[in-house]
Design a protein around this motif. Structure first.
Motif, short mmCIF file in Angstrom:
data_model
loop_
_atom_site.label_atom_id
_atom_site.label_comp_id
_atom_site.label_asym_id
_atom_site.label_seq_id
_atom_site.Cartn_x
_atom_site.Cartn_y
_atom_site.Cartn_z
N LEU A 1 -15.57 63.34 -10.33
CA LEU A 1 -16.76 62.57 -10.67
C LEU A 1 -16.38 61.14 -11.05
CD1 LEU A 1 -18.02 65.41 -10.85
CD2 LEU A 1 -19.34 64.61 -12.80
N ASP A 2 -17.19 60.20 -10.60
CA ASP A 2 -17.03 58.82 -11.04
C ASP A 2 -17.53 58.71 -12.48
OD1 ASP A 2 -16.15 58.12 -8.53
OD2 ASP A 2 -18.17 57.64 -7.82
N ASN A 3 -16.95 57.76 -13.23
CA ASN A 3 -17.34 57.60 -14.63
C ASN A 3 -18.83 57.29 -14.79
OD1 ASN A 3 -15.17 58.18 -16.33
ND2 ASN A 3 -14.16 56.25 -15.87
N HIS A 4 -19.37 56.48 -13.87
CA HIS A 4 -20.78 56.14 -14.03
C HIS A 4 -21.67 57.35 -13.80
CE1 HIS A 4 -20.72 55.90 -9.62
NE2 HIS A 4 -22.03 55.95 -9.65
N LEU A 5 -21.24 58.28 -12.93
CA LEU A 5 -22.01 59.51 -12.72
C LEU A 5 -21.92 60.42 -13.94
CD1 LEU A 5 -21.23 60.45 -9.02
CD2 LEU A 5 -23.40 59.66 -9.95
N ILE A 6 -20.73 60.47 -14.53
CA ILE A 6 -20.56 61.29 -15.74
C ILE A 6 -21.50 60.79 -16.83
CG2 ILE A 6 -18.96 61.95 -17.57
CD1 ILE A 6 -16.71 61.74 -15.48
N TYR A 7 -21.52 59.49 -17.01
CA TYR A 7 -22.33 58.93 -18.10
C TYR A 7 -23.82 59.02 -17.79
CZ TYR A 7 -24.12 55.82 -21.66
OH TYR A 7 -24.82 55.32 -22.72
N GLU A 8 -24.21 58.63 -16.58
CA GLU A 8 -25.63 58.52 -16.27
C GLU A 8 -26.29 59.87 -15.99
OE1 GLU A 8 -25.98 55.74 -13.11
OE2 GLU A 8 -24.87 54.18 -14.16
N LEU A 9 -25.54 60.82 -15.48
CA LEU A 9 -26.13 62.12 -15.16
C LEU A 9 -25.72 63.19 -16.15
CD1 LEU A 9 -25.77 62.24 -11.27
CD2 LEU A 9 -27.72 61.48 -12.61
N VAL A 10 -24.43 63.41 -16.27
CA VAL A 10 -23.93 64.56 -17.01
C VAL A 10 -24.08 64.39 -18.52
CG1 VAL A 10 -21.93 66.03 -17.45
CG2 VAL A 10 -22.32 65.10 -15.16
#
Length: 929
Positions: A842-851
């Protein structure tokens, strides 16, 4: 019931604006520190702040009085600032004293002689005071910003600049009316409410200024807190015991609250702060889930220190397990999975993961593979419905192990063994690795099946579908049986017509009247024979019933000796009478034979019998006469005359059955309509569930009704018994279904199959081999094809920050797919959820924005345990408990554990996940943040 203890941050009921007799406006001068503390405890407060006007005089008294009480004291002061008379709450850490507060006041220019007086104030402006507070590592909460003596008294720019100061952690709000949206806010209504609340007319300009301050705070996303300011009674500006805790704010802090805990809570106020405007009185912001894992303990394994068992404690909300590579953090989850066969079975479709797990959770072999040793012990403690349970696993030797479930008995203070293997099923939890999540993202049926398993409404609909399907198959079987029964109608009608034609010929030969007469007598004979046979059946049924009757028996030895001689004659007489009845009934059997014979004899003496014989004689004479005329097949006609009535009866029954067939077919179509309606309900229920759990999320899912054609092909092949082959003809069928609405096209396909069976040709199914295959199917297989509809296809979409459009994950990267599906999995469920490094790929921005966003939401109603190496999860996800594993140890062991309020935990996160403080700071500088 004993309270269940747990680790990590938790919610505290707080009132941080409280006065004591040290404030001149506290009217109950004789109140003692003990009475003050007891009043706070009686209101169920967990944390309070002593914030007297420009004085710290009672801080030590209150702290002393609170010793041994479930109450945390924050030393503080309500400071009056500059000529604007702005009030600020200044809070210090719990270890500070009266002296610390007074030293601070002196540093602001207050003279000790004016402490607590009406004139006491600092001449420094509020921004300078904010800087002084920062130097002291204290916090500011602006007092009652929408009331008198507040931040509203200063210029708008001054307010704005002050609120941006680092030491300003939040504000106290008094009037909930100011939080209304522009469209709902009515100035005249609010003025009327405040006039009544204050008992006097409030200047409209002042009210407008108060609202402006509140809107400024809201727009700047500054924490809003509600406290009591402990009035002596309702609506009174003076202070007293009555008002303590009348207003409060729930704040999530460390198990032992501290100023750093409070600071962390205010930083994440959207998740850690709950004021009394948004929560009902006596309501709590968090309810511990009914089922959660309390701890894991492992001893005597090949990877743990046998002298010091591995003990992992979990928060009922979110626990993050961190550590460098080789620290064994994922092994913790493997130990948990190993005790549950159903969780191990979930890996069956993931060959590599299952193989790795099996190598791990086995008795160590000669090559050193496996972590279990003889005498390895694994204990997992669960809390289920408020009761502590323990699941104990013991590897007894190399070949055998045992699992014991125990329940804590509060009365005996000991654990009771539960002798019920199925009891283990109550300890449900979900456990996923990143590869499992990715597998779900690539298989529509995996996601669909998971949704179906967790939604009660869907489960009910699927049960209904199974019942309707069973009813449909039963009805189809009945129809086929009827069709078999009526299949001989044409042949029977032809036979009757042929007989009638021959009879007509003989009628024309002059024997019509005799034949008609004979037919009538033959019909009479059939009826009379049936009657006589029924008499015999009556006799046989009576005899059969009599044969099954046993006379009552009694064991006289069971009777008391002294009364046996009295009872025995009575028994004998009863048996004699019963035997007499039995014999009488038996005699009637002979009488029935006599009735039968008498009826036969009397019938032979009747006029009918005489006429019957006359008819026979006339026919014989006519036969002789016809034989002389060369008509020799009269005997065949005579047999047919006897048989034609029976055939007509059979035809009538078939015609009745034929009418029933139409009804049965109509009923079958009605059942199919019910099935289709219910299938649509299933699709709608899936969409409703997904829409509800993903409302206002960065992930959404759409149910495309009847569009999973891959699933359709799998089901069709299963029905016809062909795992391979027929690629093109099946593809042609699916192409037909894809065009337009699948339900209508499904019927079209079935009609083509029936047409093929009945006529031998089809406009769609042209492949000869496939035609022969379809023709060879059984009726039951055709029924299944008739109810075969493509399953729903679930498409998942996501959007990233700053984007208004959603992207489908069908063409997304592995990381994007995983992030989207993980968000969906997190969106529903109340049982514990265990995740093993879900952020891989996972990209960091996906981790923060989604997860992370969903983690913060989900942990409010279910326990989450996550092994991770991404700082976003424990930090921005605001994990309630963090466990750092020791990557330098030869064994699996904890290096550090606690909450993010602990500086050592912060350091460990920074070292393990950010590459150390220096690297983190350098990146920050290079980003120019």
């Amino acid at each position: 019931m004993e309270p269940i203890s747990y680790v990590g941050t938790r919610w505290f009921k707080c009132d941080f604006h409280l006065h004591t007799p040290a404030s001149k406006c506290f009217e109950q001068e004789n109140v003692t520190a003990e009475e003050w503390v007891n009043a706070a405890v009686d209101k169920d407060l967990d944390c309070v702040a002593v914030t007297d006007h420009n004085s710290g005089d009672w801080i030590d008294k209150i702290k002393e009085a609170s010793e041994g009480k479930p109450l945390t004291i924050f030393p503080g002061v309500e400071l009056t600032c500059s000529d604007a008379k702005v009030h600020l709450l200044i809070l210090f850490d719990t270890d500070k004293t009266k002296q610390d507060v007074e030293d601070f006041l002196i540093s602001l220019g207050l003279n000790r002689s004016v402490f607590g007086t009406d004139d006491a104030h600092s001449n420094l402006n509020i921004e300078a005071i904010a800087d002084k507070v920062k130097e002291k590592n204290a916090l500011i909460i602006a007092s009652h910003i929408d009331d008198y003596s507040s931040l509203s008294n200063v210029a708008h720019k001054t307010r704005s600049d002050f609120l941006n100061k680092e030491s300003v952690a939040g504000v106290q709000i008094v009037h909930p009316e100011f939080l209304k949206s522009e469209s709902d806010y009515k100035a005249s209504e609010v003025k009327s409410i405040l006039d009544k609340r204050y008992g006097q007319s409030i200047d409209a300009g002042m009210i407008k200024n108060w609202r402006t301050t509140v809107q400024l705070v809201v727009n700047n996303n500054i924490p809003l807190l509600t406290f009591s300011d402990n009035p002596i009674n309702e609506g009174n500006a003076k202070h007293g015991l009555w008002g303590i805790g009348e207003r409060y704010t729930w704040i999530k802090m460390d198990e032992k609250p501290s100023l750093e805990s409070l600071r962390q809570a205010l930083l994440l106020h959207n998740f850690r702060i709950c004021n009394d405007i948004i929560i009902k009185k006596n309501q709590k912001p968090f309810k511990v889930p009914e089922l959660w894992i309390k701890s894991l303990e492992v001893s005597n394994s090949s990877i743990t220190d046998n002298s010091n068992p591995l003990l992992i404690k979990f928060s009922p909300q979110m626990t993050s397990i961190i550590g460098g590579r080789g620290s064994g953090k994922s092994s913790i989850l493997r130990f948990i999975r190993g005790l549950f066969e159903n969780k191990v079975a979930e890996l069956n479709d993931l060959e590599d993961i299952h193989k790795d797990f099996t190598k791990f959770f086995q008795v160590q072999d000669r090559k050193g593979t496996g972590v279990l040793l003889p005498a390895t012990k694994i204990d997992i403690e669960f809390i289920r419905k408020g009761t502590l349970h323990r699941i104990e696993f013991l590897q007894e030797n190399k070949l055998t192990s045992k699992l014991i479930i125990k329940r804590y008995n509060a009365d005996t203070k000991a654990f009771d063994v539960i002798d019920n293997n199925s009891y283990l099923d109550f300890f449900e939890f979900d456990i996923f690795s990143q590869k499992q999540i990715y597998d779900i993202s690539t298989k529509t049926n995996s996601l669909r099946n998971r949704i179906d398993d967790i939604v009660d409404e869907i489960s009910t609909i699927k049960t209904d579908l199974q019942k309707i399907e069973k009813s449909y198959f039963t009805k189809s079987t009945q129809i086929r049986e009827i069709e078999v029964q009526i299949s001989g109608k044409g042949k029977l009608q032809t036979e009757i017509d042929d007989i009638n034609n021959r009879i007509k010929t003989f009628n024309e030969s002059g024997i019509n009247d005799i034949i008609n007469s004979r037919q009538k007598f033959e019909k009479d004979n059939t009826v009379l024979k049936s009657y006589k046979d029924s008499i015999i059946e009556f006799r046989d049924s009576l005899k059969e019933a009599l044969d099954e009757i046993d006379l009552p028996e009694i064991d006289l030895s069971e009777i008391q000796d002294e009364f046996r001689e009295v009872i025995e004659p009575l028994i004998n007489q009863s048996n004699k009478d019963l035997n007499s009845i039995y014999q009488s009934i038996n005699n009637y059997l002979d009488k029935i034979d006599g009735i039968h014979n008498s009826f036969d004899d009397n019938l032979k003496k009747s006029k009918w019998f005489e006429s019957d014989n006359k008819s026979k004689t006339e026919l014989e004479e006519k036969k002789t006469e016809l034989a002389k005329l060369g008509i020799s097949d009269l005997e065949i006609i005579e047999g047919e005359i006897k048989d034609v009535e029976q055939k007509k009866g059979e035809l009538k029954r078939i015609e009745i059955t034929e009418g029933n067939l139409k009804k049965e077919i109509a009923e079958k179509e009605k059942i199919k309509t019910q099935y289709i309606t219910k299938r649509k309900e299933l699709s709608d229920a899936r969409q409703k569930f997904l829409s509800e759990i993903l409302k206002d999320r960065n992930v959404k899912a759409e149910v495309r009704k009847f569009r999973d054609f891959k699933n359709y092909e799998e089901q069709l092949r299963s029905i016809i018994g062909s795992d391979d082959g027929f690629e093109m003809p099946i593809k042609d069928l699916i192409t037909t279904i894809e065009k337009g609405e699948s339900i209508n096209n499904n019927q079209k396909i079935f009609d083509e199959i029936i047409k093929l069976i009945e006529t031998g040709s089809s406009g769609i199914i042209t492949d000869g081999h496939f035609q022969r295959k379809l023709k060879s199917l059984s009726g039951e297989q055709y029924d299944k094809i008739d109810l075969l509809f493509p399953e729903d296809e679930i498409t998942v979409k996501y959007k990233v920050k700053g984007s208004d459009s959603y992207k489908s994950i069908s063409n997304a990267s592995a990381g994007q797919k995983t992030a989207a599906i993980l968000t969906l999995l997190l969106s529903h469920g109340e049982i514990p959820l265990i995740l093993d490094q879900p952020e891989d790929d996972l990209d960091n921005h996906l981790i923060y924005e989604l997860v992370v966003d969903q983690l913060r939401h989900s942990k409010e109603y279910r326990q989450i345990i996550v092994v991770t190496h991404n700082a976003n999860i424990p930090v921005n996800g605001d994990s309630e408990y963090i466990i750092g594993m020791n990557s330098e140890s030869p064994h699996i062991e904890i290096l550090i554990e606690g909450t993010i309020e602990d500086n050592h935990i912060k350091d460990e996160i920074c070292d393990v996940m950010e590459g150390g403080t220096e690297a983190f700071e350098m990146r920050s500088k290079r980003y120019n943040l």
